[in-house]
Structure formats: C-alpha cells, structure tokens
Design an enzyme around this catalytic site. Structure first.
Site, PDB file in Angstrom:
ATOM      1  N   CYS A   1      27.598   4.729  15.321  1.00  0.00           N
ATOM      2  CA  CYS A   1      27.761   3.346  15.797  1.00  0.00           C
ATOM      3  C   CYS A   1      27.345   2.336  14.731  1.00  0.00           C
ATOM      4  O   CYS A   1      27.699   1.160  14.808  1.00  0.00           O
ATOM      5  CB  CYS A   1      26.986   3.132  17.098  1.00  0.00           C
ATOM      6  SG  CYS A   1      25.212   3.306  16.935  1.00  0.00           S
TER       7      CYS A   1
ATOM      8  N   HIS B   1      23.914   7.445  12.364  1.00  0.00           N
ATOM      9  CA  HIS B   1      24.477   6.990  13.642  1.00  0.00           C
ATOM     10  C   HIS B   1      25.881   6.438  13.421  1.00  0.00           C
ATOM     11  O   HIS B   1      26.064   5.459  12.682  1.00  0.00           O
ATOM     12  CB  HIS B   1      23.574   5.907  14.255  1.00  0.00           C
ATOM     13  CG  HIS B   1      22.255   6.461  14.727  1.00  0.00           C
ATOM     14  ND1 HIS B   1      21.898   6.503  16.060  1.00  0.00           N
ATOM     15  CD2 HIS B   1      21.230   7.020  14.046  1.00  0.00           C
ATOM     16  CE1 HIS B   1      20.701   7.049  16.171  1.00  0.00           C
ATOM     17  NE2 HIS B   1      20.270   7.366  14.962  1.00  0.00           N
TER      18      HIS B   1
ATOM     19  N   CYS C   1      24.717   8.581  21.060  1.00  0.00           N
ATOM     20  CA  CYS C   1      23.874   7.402  21.281  1.00  0.00           C
ATOM     21  C   CYS C   1      24.207   6.802  22.642  1.00  0.00           C
ATOM     22  O   CYS C   1      25.369   6.705  23.030  1.00  0.00           O
ATOM     23  CB  CYS C   1      24.049   6.416  20.134  1.00  0.00           C
ATOM     24  SG  CYS C   1      24.793   4.865  20.538  1.00  0.00           S
ATOM     25  N   GLU C   2      23.169   6.470  23.379  1.00  0.00           N
ATOM     26  CA  GLU C   2      23.384   6.034  24.766  1.00  0.00           C
ATOM     27  C   GLU C   2      23.923   4.605  24.863  1.00  0.00           C
ATOM     28  O   GLU C   2      24.335   4.182  25.931  1.00  0.00           O
ATOM     29  CB  GLU C   2      22.101   6.175  25.582  1.00  0.00           C
ATOM     30  CG  GLU C   2      20.993   5.227  25.221  1.00  0.00           C
ATOM     31  CD  GLU C   2      19.726   5.497  26.042  1.00  0.00           C
ATOM     32  OE1 GLU C   2      19.619   6.577  26.638  1.00  0.00           O
ATOM     33  OE2 GLU C   2      18.856   4.609  26.056  1.00  0.00           O
ATOM     34  N   HIS C   3      23.920   3.892  23.736  1.00  0.00           N
ATOM     35  CA  HIS C   3      24.415   2.506  23.784  1.00  0.00           C
ATOM     36  C   HIS C   3      25.925   2.427  23.627  1.00  0.00           C
ATOM     37  O   HIS C   3      26.570   1.595  24.247  1.00  0.00           O
ATOM     38  CB  HIS C   3      23.736   1.663  22.697  1.00  0.00           C
ATOM     39  CG  HIS C   3      22.254   1.701  22.770  1.00  0.00           C
ATOM     40  ND1 HIS C   3      21.470   2.232  21.770  1.00  0.00           N
ATOM     41  CD2 HIS C   3      21.407   1.309  23.743  1.00  0.00           C
ATOM     42  CE1 HIS C   3      20.197   2.153  22.115  1.00  0.00           C
ATOM     43  NE2 HIS C   3      20.133   1.601  23.305  1.00  0.00           N
ATOM     44  N   HIS C   4      26.473   3.284  22.757  1.00  0.00           N
ATOM     45  CA  HIS C   4      27.916   3.197  22.466  1.00  0.00           C
ATOM     46  C   HIS C   4      28.664   4.482  22.805  1.00  0.00           C
ATOM     47  O   HIS C   4      29.880   4.546  22.652  1.00  0.00           O
ATOM     48  CB  HIS C   4      28.124   2.878  20.979  1.00  0.00           C
ATOM     49  CG  HIS C   4      27.472   1.602  20.537  1.00  0.00           C
ATOM     50  ND1 HIS C   4      26.208   1.575  19.979  1.00  0.00           N
ATOM     51  CD2 HIS C   4      27.889   0.313  20.588  1.00  0.00           C
ATOM     52  CE1 HIS C   4      25.875   0.324  19.692  1.00  0.00           C
ATOM     53  NE2 HIS C   4      26.876  -0.465  20.065  1.00  0.00           N
TER      54      HIS C   4
ATOM     55  N   GLN D   1      17.323   8.223  19.368  1.00  0.00           N
ATOM     56  CA  GLN D   1      16.655   9.182  18.479  1.00  0.00           C
ATOM     57  C   GLN D   1      15.152   9.279  18.760  1.00  0.00           C
ATOM     58  O   GLN D   1      14.564  10.362  18.692  1.00  0.00           O
ATOM     59  CB  GLN D   1      16.928   8.775  17.024  1.00  0.00           C
ATOM     60  CG  GLN D   1      16.481   9.828  16.026  1.00  0.00           C
ATOM     61  CD  GLN D   1      16.853   9.466  14.609  1.00  0.00           C
ATOM     62  OE1 GLN D   1      17.888   8.849  14.377  1.00  0.00           O
ATOM     63  NE2 GLN D   1      16.019   9.840  13.653  1.00  0.00           N
TER      64      GLN D   1
HETATM   65  N1  LIG Z   1      16.274   2.388  18.473  1.00  0.00           N
HETATM   66  C1  LIG Z   1      17.485   2.944  18.524  1.00  0.00           C
HETATM   67  N2  LIG Z   1      18.561   2.155  18.514  1.00  0.00           N
HETATM   68  C2  LIG Z   1      19.765   2.745  18.541  1.00  0.00           C
HETATM   69  C3  LIG Z   1      19.951   4.119  18.577  1.00  0.00           C
HETATM   70  N3  LIG Z   1      21.283   4.373  18.572  1.00  0.00           N
HETATM   71  C4  LIG Z   1      21.890   3.174  18.539  1.00  0.00           C
HETATM   72  N4  LIG Z   1      20.984   2.172  18.513  1.00  0.00           N
HETATM   73  C5  LIG Z   1      21.104   0.713  18.468  1.00  0.00           C
HETATM   74  O1  LIG Z   1      21.281   0.179  19.741  1.00  0.00           O
HETATM   75  C6  LIG Z   1      21.490  -1.208  19.546  1.00  0.00           C
HETATM   76  C7  LIG Z   1      22.295  -1.807  20.666  1.00  0.00           C
HETATM   77  O2  LIG Z   1      22.286  -3.174  20.396  1.00  0.00           O
HETATM   78  P1  LIG Z   1      23.254  -4.255  21.099  1.00  0.00           P
HETATM   79  O3  LIG Z   1      23.061  -5.577  20.404  1.00  0.00           O
HETATM   80  O4  LIG Z   1      23.041  -4.213  22.576  1.00  0.00           O
HETATM   81  O5  LIG Z   1      24.689  -3.654  20.839  1.00  0.00           O
HETATM   82  P2  LIG Z   1      25.791  -4.110  19.785  1.00  0.00           P
HETATM   83  O6  LIG Z   1      26.188  -5.525  20.026  1.00  0.00           O
HETATM   84  O7  LIG Z   1      26.894  -3.103  19.848  1.00  0.00           O
HETATM   85  O8  LIG Z   1      25.005  -4.019  18.414  1.00  0.00           O
HETATM   86  P3  LIG Z   1      25.482  -3.741  16.938  1.00  0.00           P
HETATM   87  O9  LIG Z   1      25.489  -2.247  16.734  1.00  0.00           O
HETATM   88  O10 LIG Z   1      24.459  -4.395  16.064  1.00  0.00           O
HETATM   89  O11 LIG Z   1      26.860  -4.318  16.779  1.00  0.00           O
HETATM   90  C8  LIG Z   1      22.129  -1.308  18.161  1.00  0.00           C
HETATM   91  O12 LIG Z   1      21.225  -2.004  17.344  1.00  0.00           O
HETATM   92  C9  LIG Z   1      22.249   0.145  17.704  1.00  0.00           C
HETATM   93  O13 LIG Z   1      22.106   0.301  16.298  1.00  0.00           O
HETATM   94  C10 LIG Z   1      18.784   4.940  18.586  1.00  0.00           C
HETATM   95  O14 LIG Z   1      18.831   6.168  18.627  1.00  0.00           O
HETATM   96  N5  LIG Z   1      17.579   4.306  18.564  1.00  0.00           N
HETATM   97 ZN   LIG Z   2      24.999   3.391  19.246  1.00  0.00          ZN
END
Ligand SMILES: Nc1nc2c(ncn2[C@@H]2O[C@H](COP(=O)(O)OP(=O)(O)OP(=O)(O)O)[C@@H](O)[C@H]2O)c(=O)[nH]1
Ligand SMILES: [Zn+2]
Length: 240
Positions: A203, A201, A132-135, A173
């Site tokens: 994360c 996921h 996942c590109e966020h974490h 995804q």
């Molecule tokens: N739409 C989508 N979201 C994703 C995917 N993988 C991870 N995420 C989401 O990316 C979001 C990033 O949100 P942020 O609020 O910036 O990050 P965060 O504070 O770590 O969020 P939490 O996971 O809710 O603790 C989270 O809601 C994750 O669940 C994906 O493949 N698609």
């Molecule tokens: Zn993630």
C-alpha cells in the site's frame, strides 16, 4: 467404506472410497456414479493428495460480491479470462485469511519437548506474507524469532507455522509482531523471546506515497531479551 467426499462450488461431488480389505478402489464424480477400478489400476491414483476445502455457502457469497466489484470497476465478468475470477478471488481471500480459524497455542503445544538446553535458539529469515488491514493489500518480508528455553524446546517448524496463523489475517505489522511474541511467551514460557519483523507494504509501494524501497522494522522482546547484552547477541546473530 467411504473415505472422503468433496463437493465443489457447482455441486459436483468427488468421492474417494477405498476398501483396503478387498483391495478395491472406487473413485467417482458423483454420489451415484462410481467408476470401479481394479487393484491393478491403483498405481494410477496418487499416493498423496493435498486437498483444499472451502465452505460452499461462504464461497458462493464472496464470489457474488467479487462479481459485483469487478463489474463496478468497469470489467466484463463474462469474458473468457474473467468467468472464473470471482470464484478464484473468493478462494484466494479465504486462503489468505485462514488464520482466524487456526489455533496457534494448539500448534505449539503439539510439539513441545522436555530438554535441558538453555541457550538461545534462533529461526531467522522466515518468509512473511500478510494483508494490511487498511487497504487489504499485501505486506511481505521476513520474521526472525529467538527464544531461550526454560525446560522445554519447541519443534522448529512450529515457529513459522504460528507466523502464518497470525499473518493470514487482516493485520498491522505491530500487532502481528506482538501476537507472535505473546503466543510464544505465554505457551512455551521460555526464559526469553524475541521477534523482529522487516516488511515492505504494497500500500506504500503501488499506491499512496509510492515509496518502493522503504522497509518497516518492528520488534518485541520479553524476559532475558529485555537485557541489552542478550538482545545485542540476538541482533548480531541475525545480522542487524
Ligand atoms: N502502523 C501501521 N500502519 C500501516 C500498516 N499498514 C498500512 N499502514 C498505514 O495505514 C495508514 C492508513 O492511513 P489513512 O490516511 O487512513 O489511509 P490513506 O489515505 O490510504 O493513506 P495513504 O497510504 O497515506 O495514502 C497509512 O498510513 C498506511 O501506510 C501497518 O502494518 N502498521
Ligand atoms: Zn495498507
């Protein structure tokens, strides 16, 4: 005749050199220090070897950064189990993001065959591992792909291969689903294509909201699969 030469991160060379005409084999650990093996000893050399290659400069750079990260997290990178960890992690991350350097169109066009079969072809339950590109944590699950040929079929293994090309990147995804769909649609130009991804996921499991059982489903349909009957037939065949 030099066959191949591989330098590892410490600047050590492994050289494979084979003169088939003379039936002699040279194998060594440095450019200047060959071990000469007679043809009778060739049986000790593996007939097949899958080699991993890494860019030395990039690996060194990532390794140093990982060393800092691990130390910032409070660990001692000089302890036995961690000495090689920065290099291992650098190589693992490059492996997991190798899709940036691969060409999915080339993979598909490499095995397209003219055929008149024009019924649905489904490859289901393709294992998926992505990041996942966020974490930068894994998401993993299954991909189901179907297409209806339009004069050409594609080598079956090429569908999982293009899944890997797009999965081995930092992803979400939804984009992964669309990239697989568009690649097949634009390259094979079938009568229709469908992609469904079901993934968990990490994360959302190991951290954050900590939900262990939620599964995210994404899907995309082009051409004939935009028709409800065709789409339903596909969904029934993949057990949905
Ligand atoms: N739409 C989508 N979201 C994703 C995917 N993988 C991870 N995420 C989401 O990316 C979001 C990033 O949100 P942020 O609020 O910036 O990050 P965060 O504070 O770590 O969020 P939490 O996971 O809710 O603790 C989270 O809601 C994750 O669940 C994906 O493949 N698609
Ligand atoms: Zn993630």
């Amino acid at each position: 005749m030099l066959q191949s030469c591989h330098e590892n991160i410490d600047g050590e060379f492994t050289i494979f050199c084979c003169d088939l005409q003379l039936r002699n084999l040279f194998i060594g650990k440095s450019t200047f220090n060959f071990i000469f093996i007679q043809k009778e000893e060739i049986k000790y050399v593996m007939p097949y070897k899958n080699l991993e290659e890494y860019n030395i400069e990039v690996t060194k750079d990532i390794k140093e950064r990982y060393k800092n990260i691990i130390e910032d997290l409070g660990e001692d990178t000089s302890r036995d189990g961690l000495i090689k960890t920065p290099e291992r992690a650098a190589k693992a991350m490059q492996f997991l993001t190798q899709g940036y350097d691969q060409d999915p169109v080339e993979i598909l066009t490499g095995a397209m065959f003219k055929e008149s079969y024009n019924e649905m072809v489904i490859v289901k339950d393709i294992e998926l591992y992505s990041l996942c590109e966020h974490h930068i944590l894994p998401f993993f699950g299954k991909v189901h792909i179907a297409y209806i040929p339009n004069g050409y079929i594609v080598g079956l293994s090429k569908l999982p291969r293009i899944v890997d090309v797009f999965a081995r990147r930092l992803q979400v995804q939804e984009r992964l689903t669309e990239q697989i769909l568009d690649c097949i649609n634009n390259t094979l130009k079938p009568q229709g294509v469908a992609v469904v991804i079901e993934a968990s996921h990490m994360c959302m499991m190991m951290r954050g909201v900590q939900k262990q059982n939620s599964i995210t489903t994404t899907s995309g349909f082009r051409g004939q699969f935009e028709k409800i009957e065709t789409r339903n037939e596909f969904l029934k065949l993949i057990g949905k």
